[in-house]
Motif scaffolding. Sequence first.
Motif, short mmCIF file in Angstrom:
data_model
loop_
_atom_site.label_atom_id
_atom_site.label_comp_id
_atom_site.label_asym_id
_atom_site.label_seq_id
_atom_site.Cartn_x
_atom_site.Cartn_y
_atom_site.Cartn_z
N UNK A 1 26.79 77.02 -9.22
CA UNK A 1 27.33 77.70 -10.39
C UNK A 1 26.63 79.01 -10.71
N UNK A 2 27.32 79.84 -11.50
CA UNK A 2 26.80 81.16 -11.86
C UNK A 2 25.59 81.02 -12.78
N UNK A 3 24.64 81.95 -12.68
CA UNK A 3 23.46 81.92 -13.55
C UNK A 3 23.85 81.91 -15.03
N UNK A 4 23.18 81.06 -15.79
CA UNK A 4 23.44 80.98 -17.22
C UNK A 4 24.46 79.93 -17.60
N UNK B 1 29.52 87.56 -28.32
CA UNK B 1 29.81 88.80 -27.59
C UNK B 1 28.69 89.21 -26.66
N UNK B 2 28.00 88.23 -26.06
CA UNK B 2 26.88 88.53 -25.18
C UNK B 2 27.06 87.86 -23.82
N UNK B 3 26.37 88.39 -22.81
CA UNK B 3 26.42 87.81 -21.47
C UNK B 3 25.66 86.49 -21.44
N UNK B 4 25.99 85.65 -20.47
CA UNK B 4 25.34 84.34 -20.34
C UNK B 4 23.85 84.48 -20.09
N UNK B 5 23.48 85.52 -19.34
CA UNK B 5 22.08 85.84 -19.08
C UNK B 5 21.91 87.35 -19.19
N UNK B 6 20.87 87.79 -19.87
CA UNK B 6 20.59 89.22 -19.98
C UNK B 6 19.24 89.53 -19.35
N UNK B 7 19.19 90.61 -18.59
CA UNK B 7 17.95 91.07 -17.99
C UNK B 7 17.26 92.02 -18.95
N UNK C 1 7.09 95.27 -22.59
CA UNK C 1 5.74 95.66 -22.15
C UNK C 1 5.64 95.80 -20.64
N UNK C 2 6.71 96.35 -20.07
CA UNK C 2 6.72 96.59 -18.63
C UNK C 2 7.02 95.38 -17.78
N UNK C 3 7.24 94.25 -18.43
CA UNK C 3 7.51 93.01 -17.69
C UNK C 3 9.00 92.67 -17.80
N UNK C 4 9.64 92.50 -16.64
CA UNK C 4 11.05 92.16 -16.62
C UNK C 4 11.22 90.63 -16.72
N UNK C 5 12.23 90.20 -17.47
CA UNK C 5 12.49 88.78 -17.59
C UNK C 5 13.97 88.55 -17.93
#
Length: 300
Positions: free
Chosen positions: A187-190, A221-227, A231-235
């Motif tokens: 299945x798709x992420x999220x 009105x939001x995506x199932x997962x947001x990137x 502080x410079x850290x991606x999550x």
Amino acid sequence: MDGNCTNPRKFSYQVLARATNTFSEKGKLGEGATGSVFKGTLKELSCVVAVKRVVFGSKYGIESYLPEVKILTKLRHENLVGLIGWSCNKKELLIAYEYVGNKTLEYHLFKETDFLTWGQRKTIARGLASALLYLHEERDEQSILHCDIKLDNILLDSNFNPKLGDFGLARPVEYEEESGYPTVLTGAPGYLAPECKKSGKATKQSDIYSFGVVVLQMACGKHAVENLQRNGVKFELKLVDWVWMKIATGENISAVADPRLGLSYDESEMEQLIDVGLSCANPNPDDRPSTMELIKMLKY
């Protein structure tokens, strides 16, 4: 759907290839988990169709895809995309579906300049719940798991009624025991229920979880997962977790409601829809509502 197209039938490969102008890129509607989809016209039936083309690879042969056709020939519900027919040879499978021309729920939530009204969102939620009830509980034969409920797989007709499509990952509940093929989820992420990451298997409860994510998307009105980045850290932040955090910190409904709706929604109805979404997306599968309970919860 045209009356001539209501009874699924087997077509020759040439007929479906000709209908799509030999799978012209100009008519390509999209690409799903199990194949590319092309718009076409069956002139002899005066019927516009969406033809999915699945080319068999070395890893997955015809036996991996036939369940989709077998399932679709037996499904009849106003909130499911209808099957028109199919064609199959040793190299590929073609599946002709009812063409639903008002694009996907994904498009209307995030890409369309005109947003979905509150009334339309309620109608879509109820229609999807009805489709899920039919798949899980109302069929005389086997219960069906969709296994890939997400915005991209929900088409809207001209009246914004939902039609759940892409049954490429769908399986009967008893499929694993009867066929020997495991029901492994991709299945798709999220959208994938947390317990599925451990078991790799689909259940009615995992379909309910995916439905809950879709409901929250329509409310917020939001995506199932947001990137995100801090502080410079991606999550990654899942919508389900974001809504839980907002609710837990005492935020009011307006803080999680889709800002594009402005004040054009009923606050109690919005609260109820979010409650439905969170109940369905409960991390404990045993605490999620059944499809019959969903129908009752959405009767606002």
